[in-house]
Enzyme design. Structure first.
Site, PDB file in Angstrom:
ATOM      1  N   GLY A 240       0.764  -1.237   0.000  1.00 60.97           N
ATOM      2  CA  GLY A 240       0.000   0.000   0.000  1.00 60.97           C
ATOM      3  C   GLY A 240       0.795   1.286   0.000  1.00 60.97           C
ATOM      4  O   GLY A 240       0.222   2.352  -0.260  1.00 60.97           O
ATOM      5  N   PRO A 275       4.902  -5.006  -0.252  1.00 61.24           N
ATOM      6  CA  PRO A 275       4.868  -3.857  -1.170  1.00 61.24           C
ATOM      7  C   PRO A 275       4.930  -4.303  -2.628  1.00 61.24           C
ATOM      8  O   PRO A 275       5.632  -5.262  -2.962  1.00 61.24           O
ATOM      9  CB  PRO A 275       6.132  -3.080  -0.797  1.00 61.24           C
ATOM     10  CG  PRO A 275       7.064  -4.130  -0.294  1.00 61.24           C
ATOM     11  CD  PRO A 275       6.226  -5.186   0.364  1.00 61.24           C
ATOM     12  N   ARG A 277       3.699  -1.660  -5.625  1.00 62.86           N
ATOM     13  CA  ARG A 277       3.886  -0.397  -6.331  1.00 62.86           C
ATOM     14  C   ARG A 277       5.159   0.326  -5.892  1.00 62.86           C
ATOM     15  O   ARG A 277       5.890   0.876  -6.711  1.00 62.86           O
ATOM     16  CB  ARG A 277       2.676   0.494  -6.047  1.00 62.86           C
ATOM     17  CG  ARG A 277       2.588   1.746  -6.873  1.00 62.86           C
ATOM     18  CD  ARG A 277       1.419   2.610  -6.402  1.00 62.86           C
ATOM     19  NE  ARG A 277       0.180   1.888  -6.321  1.00 62.86           N
ATOM     20  CZ  ARG A 277      -0.675   1.744  -7.332  1.00 62.86           C
ATOM     21  NH1 ARG A 277      -0.412   2.282  -8.493  1.00 62.86           N
ATOM     22  NH2 ARG A 277      -1.796   1.064  -7.172  1.00 62.86           N
ATOM     23  N   TYR A 317      -8.589   3.675 -13.505  1.00 61.69           N
ATOM     24  CA  TYR A 317      -8.516   4.415 -12.234  1.00 61.69           C
ATOM     25  C   TYR A 317      -8.382   5.922 -12.434  1.00 61.69           C
ATOM     26  O   TYR A 317      -8.053   6.626 -11.476  1.00 61.69           O
ATOM     27  CB  TYR A 317      -7.284   3.974 -11.430  1.00 61.69           C
ATOM     28  CG  TYR A 317      -7.100   2.510 -11.201  1.00 61.69           C
ATOM     29  CD1 TYR A 317      -8.145   1.698 -10.777  1.00 61.69           C
ATOM     30  CD2 TYR A 317      -5.841   1.920 -11.354  1.00 61.69           C
ATOM     31  CE1 TYR A 317      -7.950   0.346 -10.543  1.00 61.69           C
ATOM     32  CE2 TYR A 317      -5.645   0.572 -11.109  1.00 61.69           C
ATOM     33  CZ  TYR A 317      -6.702  -0.203 -10.712  1.00 61.69           C
ATOM     34  OH  TYR A 317      -6.504  -1.537 -10.471  1.00 61.69           O
ATOM     35  N   CYS A 344     -10.582   1.116 -29.905  1.00 61.51           N
ATOM     36  CA  CYS A 344     -11.906   1.692 -30.170  1.00 61.51           C
ATOM     37  C   CYS A 344     -12.730   1.822 -28.901  1.00 61.51           C
ATOM     38  O   CYS A 344     -13.715   1.097 -28.706  1.00 61.51           O
ATOM     39  CB  CYS A 344     -12.616   0.851 -31.213  1.00 61.51           C
ATOM     40  SG  CYS A 344     -11.727   0.911 -32.764  1.00 61.51           S
ATOM     41  N   GLU A 345     -12.317   2.676 -28.026  1.00 60.73           N
ATOM     42  CA  GLU A 345     -13.013   3.006 -26.782  1.00 60.73           C
ATOM     43  C   GLU A 345     -12.691   4.466 -26.477  1.00 60.73           C
ATOM     44  O   GLU A 345     -11.528   4.864 -26.562  1.00 60.73           O
ATOM     45  CB  GLU A 345     -12.472   2.185 -25.591  1.00 60.73           C
ATOM     46  CG  GLU A 345     -12.621   0.704 -25.683  1.00 60.73           C
ATOM     47  CD  GLU A 345     -13.971   0.191 -25.223  1.00 60.73           C
ATOM     48  OE1 GLU A 345     -14.725   0.950 -24.574  1.00 60.73           O
ATOM     49  OE2 GLU A 345     -14.263  -0.970 -25.516  1.00 60.73           O
ATOM     50  N   TYR A 373       1.605  -2.298 -12.058  1.00 62.51           N
ATOM     51  CA  TYR A 373       0.244  -2.421 -12.584  1.00 62.51           C
ATOM     52  C   TYR A 373       0.161  -1.889 -14.018  1.00 62.51           C
ATOM     53  O   TYR A 373      -0.836  -1.303 -14.412  1.00 62.51           O
ATOM     54  CB  TYR A 373      -0.765  -1.723 -11.653  1.00 62.51           C
ATOM     55  CG  TYR A 373      -0.651  -2.250 -10.230  1.00 62.51           C
ATOM     56  CD1 TYR A 373      -1.171  -3.492  -9.898  1.00 62.51           C
ATOM     57  CD2 TYR A 373       0.018  -1.521  -9.243  1.00 62.51           C
ATOM     58  CE1 TYR A 373      -1.038  -4.001  -8.602  1.00 62.51           C
ATOM     59  CE2 TYR A 373       0.152  -2.021  -7.956  1.00 62.51           C
ATOM     60  CZ  TYR A 373      -0.380  -3.258  -7.642  1.00 62.51           C
ATOM     61  OH  TYR A 373      -0.236  -3.758  -6.375  1.00 62.51           O
TER      62      TYR A 373
HETATM   63  N1  PLP Z   1      -0.956  -7.306  -0.696  1.00 55.27           N
HETATM   64  C1  PLP Z   1      -2.230  -7.505  -1.084  1.00 55.27           C
HETATM   65  C2  PLP Z   1      -3.037  -8.519  -0.372  1.00 55.27           C
HETATM   66  C3  PLP Z   1      -2.775  -6.753  -2.137  1.00 55.27           C
HETATM   67  O1  PLP Z   1      -4.043  -6.960  -2.536  1.00 55.27           O
HETATM   68  C4  PLP Z   1      -1.950  -5.789  -2.779  1.00 55.27           C
HETATM   69  C5  PLP Z   1      -2.472  -4.947  -3.872  1.00 55.27           C
HETATM   70  O2  PLP Z   1      -3.513  -4.394  -3.857  1.00 55.27           O
HETATM   71  C6  PLP Z   1      -0.634  -5.638  -2.355  1.00 55.27           C
HETATM   72  C7  PLP Z   1      -0.167  -6.405  -1.315  1.00 55.27           C
HETATM   73  C8  PLP Z   1       0.305  -4.662  -2.993  1.00 55.27           C
HETATM   74  O3  PLP Z   1      -0.124  -3.379  -2.868  1.00 55.27           O
HETATM   75  P1  PLP Z   1       0.816  -2.158  -3.313  1.00 55.27           P
HETATM   76  O4  PLP Z   1       1.222  -2.418  -4.706  1.00 55.27           O
HETATM   77  O5  PLP Z   1      -0.030  -0.978  -3.162  1.00 55.27           O
HETATM   78  O6  PLP Z   1       1.973  -2.144  -2.372  1.00 55.27           O
END
Ligand code: PLP
Length: 420
Positions: A240, A275, A277, A317, A344-345, A373
């Site tokens: 997160g 982690p 992202r 998003y 085509c969107e 992502y």
């Molecule tokens: N752990 C779980 C269970 C997740 O669902 C996610 C992504 O949503 C993550 C870790 C990784 O999240 P982030 O990429 O935000 O660190």
């Protein structure tokens, strides 16, 4: 903008590799990752969390390329997986099974069996029915299931609604008020070794307070569950941690680690974090070529050879990615462009009214912050190729995923062989 991607003599570089060199070698579009930046992000987090002794389990969903997973595994990371496919990717990249956490609300029995057979570190269960399936799998294989219960702390992560998982109206985790029921169920299921508690409240968190609140809920539950006789020795704090795409000021690794210490030091817990992202987001760009610069009407459109199927985040998003010309054009007049792909969107829109130079057909642009992502969410919509991925390392570059071309995709289909 991460320092791994920068202009040198007016040409955008990935580490010391001129981006046009890669485009010449492999064509466009492509993802390009900077190896040093992957390592830098990992090292920053690892050194902040060193005192807590935390295991960093890279969330494979952010980017499942084997070379990316391996760049963390070679530094000691584990993996967080949410499907048997991700499990196989993590194992293929060399992550030891004893560092793999299996998360997700909908693990099938077949997936559980496969993960159990490899001897993974932990299953994070998200519902009471899942506990029964885990127990049955353990009984069949004659194994105890190393289990954490993922709790939904009902905390607002203050992120985009579609990547918010910490509120109890979402499908994720077991609601705090249902944990008593879950603990009672565990006691009836002899193959389960309840050793941990887990959380993950959302992705791209840019404020520290939601972590603070959720960690508070976790610490209280650890005490409560221990008092009820459960041997809770592990804590999984999920992922997160946000990154900077535009003007965000996400928590630093040091601030995050200080919070972990504040809530959990002295509790004798083996801590894991997941982690995704944070580790890869700013270590990757998407490079695309302008097909047409379509002027006039209500808007100017830069029509690129990359599309929403390659980088889904803006369509899904409304997310922001900086878009930069690969060849700096300091003398050029600034124009305002809607940057779009050929799909085509109407949602195939990467950015509106972007101030960019007078780009023309054939020019290259780079999307910043595309390392998480991006490739992992790509699809073949509009029968488009799954695009190639490149890694840069100093002045070297290499293909790390070849494109999946249309001939291969056609070969996925079979003629019907009817059965009754
Ligand atoms: N752990 C779980 C269970 C997740 O669902 C996610 C992504 O949503 C993550 C870790 C990784 O999240 P982030 O990429 O935000 O660190």
């Amino acid at each position: 903008m991460s320092s791994a991607f920068a202009y040198r003599s007016s040409i955008f570089h990935a580490e010391a590799v001129p981006v046009p060199r890669i485009a010449e070698a492999y064509g466009t579009p492509f993802y390009c990752y900077a190896r040093a930046e992957l390592h830098r992000a990992y090292d920053d987090l690892a050194s902040a969390l060193q005192e807590c002794g935390a295991l960093i389990c890279f969330a494979v969903k952010a980017n499942g390329n084997l070379s990316i997973i391996r760049s963390f595994a070679e530094r000691g990371a584990g993996a967080d997986v949410v499907s048997v496919g991700e499990l196989h990717r993590a194992l293929a990249a060399g992550v030891p099974p004893e560092k793999i956490i299996f998360s997700g609300v909908g693990k099938t029995r077949a997936e559980i069996d496969a993960a159990l057979a490899t001897g993974i570190y932990q299953f994070n269960a998200e519902s009471i029915p899942e506990l029964e399936v885990l127990n049955a799998a353990g009984a069949t294989l004659g194994r105890k299931i190393p289990l954490a219960l993922r709790v939904n702390p009902d905390v607002d992560p203050r992120t985009h609604a579609k990547i918010s998982t910490g509120r109890k109206a979402t499908k994720f985790g077991i609601a705090v008020e249902q944990t008593g029921q879950a603990l009672a169920a565990v006691q009836q299921l002899p193959q389960l070794d309840l050793c941990g508690i887990a959380m993950h409240i959302g992705s791209q968190l840019t404020a520290i307070q939601p972590f603070d609140e959720a960690f508070g809920v976790m610490a209280a539950l650890v005490a409560e569950w221990r008092a009820a006789g459960h041997d809770i020795r592990r804590l999984d704090l999920g992922g997160g941690i946000g990154i900077r795409y535009a003007e965000e000021t996400p928590p630093t690794p040091a601030a995050y680690a200080a919070l972990v210490k504040k809530h959990f030091s002295g509790l004798k817990l083996q801590i894991a974090v997941e982690p995704g992202r944070f580790l890869t987001g700013n270590a990757g760009i998407l490079v695309s070529r302008v097909i047409y610069a379509k002027r006039g009407g209500a808007k100017n459109f830069l029509i690129l050879d990359a599309a929403m199927n390659d980088l889904m985040r803006p369509a899904m998003y409304d997310s922001w990615h900086d878009i930069v010309p690969v060849q700096a054009m300091p003398g050029s007049a600034v124009e305002h462009w809607d940057v779009v792909g050929p799909v085509c969107e109407t949602s195939d829109l990467f950015g509106q009214d972007r101030a960019l130079p007078a780009l023309q057909s054939g020019d290259l642009v780079a999307f910043m912050g595309a390392g998480a992502y991006g490739a992992s969410m790509a699809s073949t919509y509009n029968a488009r190729v799954l695009i190639q991925e490149i890694m840069a390392d100093g002045d070297l570059f290499s293909l790390i995923r070849r494109p999946v071309n249309i001939e291969e995709q056609i070969a996925w289909d079979t003629d019907p062989v009817w059965v009754r």
